[in-house]
Design a protein around this motif. Structure first.
Motif: not given
Length: 622
Positions: A270, A333-334, A336-337
């Motif tokens: 990251e 993260q959203q 990536k989802r």
């Protein structure tokens, strides 16, 4: 992130694609008013100006000024993403015997060709360094510039230019931060906020910079970038190549970094960025350009790697710096989802979702502890005779406030929860115990189907726990059928093949659940040992009205027959559906046409009229 092996003749990445392209000096030491510290952040201070000037005059992307204290080399100021960690072998080559060191290509010099600073991807090739001496004639430090490309045409004025800069550096270091050992040590501690692999500031440095910038009360945005599937690089190619990829990523991000922006390695794969005095649309445009630059393939040790990433963004609204970065993390993260979306802004809905997920995880832990889970059994029916042949064990959650919850409301969260192993173990034990008490139908014992969590295949005790459940219940291995999903089937570490082979060697049956809904179906049948496939209810629901669903179901039945596998169809609700499936050669079905899923006692009562009646609920064969 995708990987490809390259032959020796395939073209490598262009030289300027992975090189360090600094825009601003990398901040090493932050202002410390409490300790009377001078501001050495590469902005308006003298040391930062000096290293920046050295890089510009000598045309190099990296410059480093370090001092010697107690036999150690401590960095004072740096320009660019440093190719030169403070303890590198090149700087130790400088001293009274070699006050100036010029290397057109460090990799060709036997003294330094094995130095990590040289062997790294985009490591040091050209190097020009000079020793700094104190009043007593002792070595006080070094000033050096470096480039990741060799230079065979070094200008004649380069050594003289560096000498003049060295005289200025000597004066500045004397005026500062050199006879006071405690002061130097404090500066050295601040310098440890530099990431040793990439030369970028680390998490602590970035958070401190963020707090300092927020004092100016100007619009400020932050971004957190995470590489896609970076673990795959480390696992398949090794951590050395993974480290090289991270160095290439850092250099490409620097190459596109706006002049007033700040970049740091936040941890792992990251990277974090701060965009001062920038509007939201401007930040997004800049990041899109960075993502395009980052996605170009690169070659590392004859392997082609395609670095790809997702980015989360958040605008400052006065919250704590750590919380602001956490918001960017939620957005990342959203992204990536969500799959296709590579850039996502933080929103209050994301925060609410995160809070809800956290609350759900806490409740799942309580449910495991307090025994709130229960198993329901849905009968599986033989189409030829209409008799039950077994049942699938389906998990339900008896929530103390919300009532009985179906798997769709919690199963994904449970699969990723810390209690997944414990719940999976309980399901295995309870299902085997209940099934062992079921009576025979037409002289044959019924089977029980148990769904597995992917994490169970990572547990080294998995096979032993299956054996223990069978032994404790007295259930025959032939009566147990374990159902696996695509997540398990797609594993390429060999564990799935090994575990399934061991299960079948024990006489346990294996089924592939939801066949046809994912990407691994055909390859899985060729690679993994299974006994039957289950046609997902989404195809059965409209099989008589939708030609696409009909074609899929026909294809699955044909494939299963060619692989010598049995077929069971889920979600059968009408006699016409059952007749259609029977004509295709589907042996078993389950669905509301026959029964809903029932608790153990209710299932036992449902079985009673089916034990002796011949041809009970036999379906049409037309």
């Amino acid at each position: 992130m995708t990987l490809h092996s390259l032959s020796g003749t395939e073209a490598a990445t262009p030289a300027n694609s992975g090189g360090f392209m600094p825009r601003t000096p990398v901040p090493l030491v932050l202002h410390d008013p409490a300790n009377g510290g001078d501001r050495d952040d590469g902005g308006g201070d003298a040391l930062g100006d000096l290293v920046c000037l050295a890089a510009q005059l000598l045309g190099c992307p990296t410059a480093l000024l370090s001092v010697t204290e107690g036999g150690r080399r401590l960095p004072l100021a740096a320009h660019g993403a440093s190719l030169l960690p403070a303890g590198h072998a090149l700087c130790h080559g400088l001293g009274h015997d070699t006050p100036l060191l010029l290397l057109p290509d460090a990799s060709a010099d036997t003294r330094f060709r094995h130095d990590p600073a040289v062997t790294a991807v985009d490591g040091v090739r050209f190097y020009l360094g000079i020793a700094l001496f104190g009043f007593d004639g002792a070595l006080a430090g070094t000033l050096a510039v470096a480039d990741h490309r060799p230079r065979n045409d070094v200008p004649a004025h380069a050594p003289a230019t560096l000498r003049r800069l060295a005289r200025l550096a000597t004066q500045l270091t004397r005026r500062h931060d050199v006879g006071d050992g405690r002061r130097i040590e404090r500066r050295g501690q601040h310098a440890t906020t530099q990431d040793p692999l990439t030369g970028l500031p680390d998490r602590n440095a970035l958070l401190a910079t963020l707090e300092a910038l927020r004092v100016q009360e100007t619009p400020l945005g932050v971004a957190l970038l995470g590489l896609d599937n970076f673990r795959l690089v480390n696992d398949t190619l090794g951590h050395a190549i993974g480290d090289s990829v991270l160095q290439i990523v850092s250099s490409r991000l620097l190459a596109r970094l706006p002049p007033d922006a700040h970049l740091a390695r936040f941890g792992g794969d990251e990277f974090a960025m701060i965009f001062p005095a920038a509007a939201a649309d401007g930040i997004e445009e800049q990041l899109q350009a960075m993502l395009r630059e980052l996605a170009r393939p690169c070659e590392v040790d004859h392997h082609r790697v395609h670095p790809e990433a997702r980015v989360g963004l958040a605008m400052d609204d006065g919250i704590d710096a750590s919380e602001l970065m956490a918001r960017a993390g939620l957005a990342m993260q959203q992204a990536k989802r969500s799959g296709g979306q590579r850039l996502r802004w933080f929103s209050s809905e994301l925060l609410k979702d995160a809070i809800d997920r956290r609350q759900l995880d806490l409740e799942l832990r309580r449910a495991c502890r307090d025994g709130e889970f229960e198993l329901h059994y849905q009968p599986q029916i033989d189409l030829a005779s209409g008799r039950p042949t077994g049942a699938e064990a389906l998990l339900r959650w008896r929530h103390p406030e919300r009532g009985l919850l179906m798997p769709a409301e919690f199963i994904d969260a449970l699969a990723h929860s810390a209690v997944a192993l414990a719940v999976g173990r309980w399901i295995m034990q309870r299902a085997c115990r209940d099934a062992a008490a079921w009576p025979e139908v037409d002289g044959r014992r019924m089977t029980v189907g148990v769904n597995l969590f992917p994490v169970q295949f990572d547990d080294e005790r998995f096979l032993d726990e299956v054996d223990d459940a069978l032994s404790a219940s007295g259930l025959s291995p032939a009566q147990l059928e374990l159902e696996l999903t695509e997540t398990i089937a797609l594993r390429d570490d060999g564990m799935a093949e090994y575990s399934l082979a061991q299960l079948r060697a024990r006489g346990i049956r294996v089924a592939y659940d939801d066949f046809g809904t994912g990407h691994a179906s055909l390859s899985m049948l060729h690679r993994l040992p299974v006994d039957r496939v289950k046609i997902d209810r989404s195809f059965v629901r409209n099989v008589l009205e939708n030609r696409g669903d009909e074609a899929i179901v026909r294809s699955i039945a044909l494939i299963a027959r060619n692989f010598d596998l049995q077929v069971v169809a889920e979600g059968v609700e009408t006699p016409s559906q059952a007749a259609f499936l029977n004509a295709l050669g589907c042996k078993d079905v389950q669905g509301f046409l026959y029964s809903k899923a029932m608790v153990s006692a209710e299932f036992d009562r449902w079985l009673l009229p089916h034990l002796a009646a011949p041809g009970a609920r036999q379906v049409a064969r037309g």
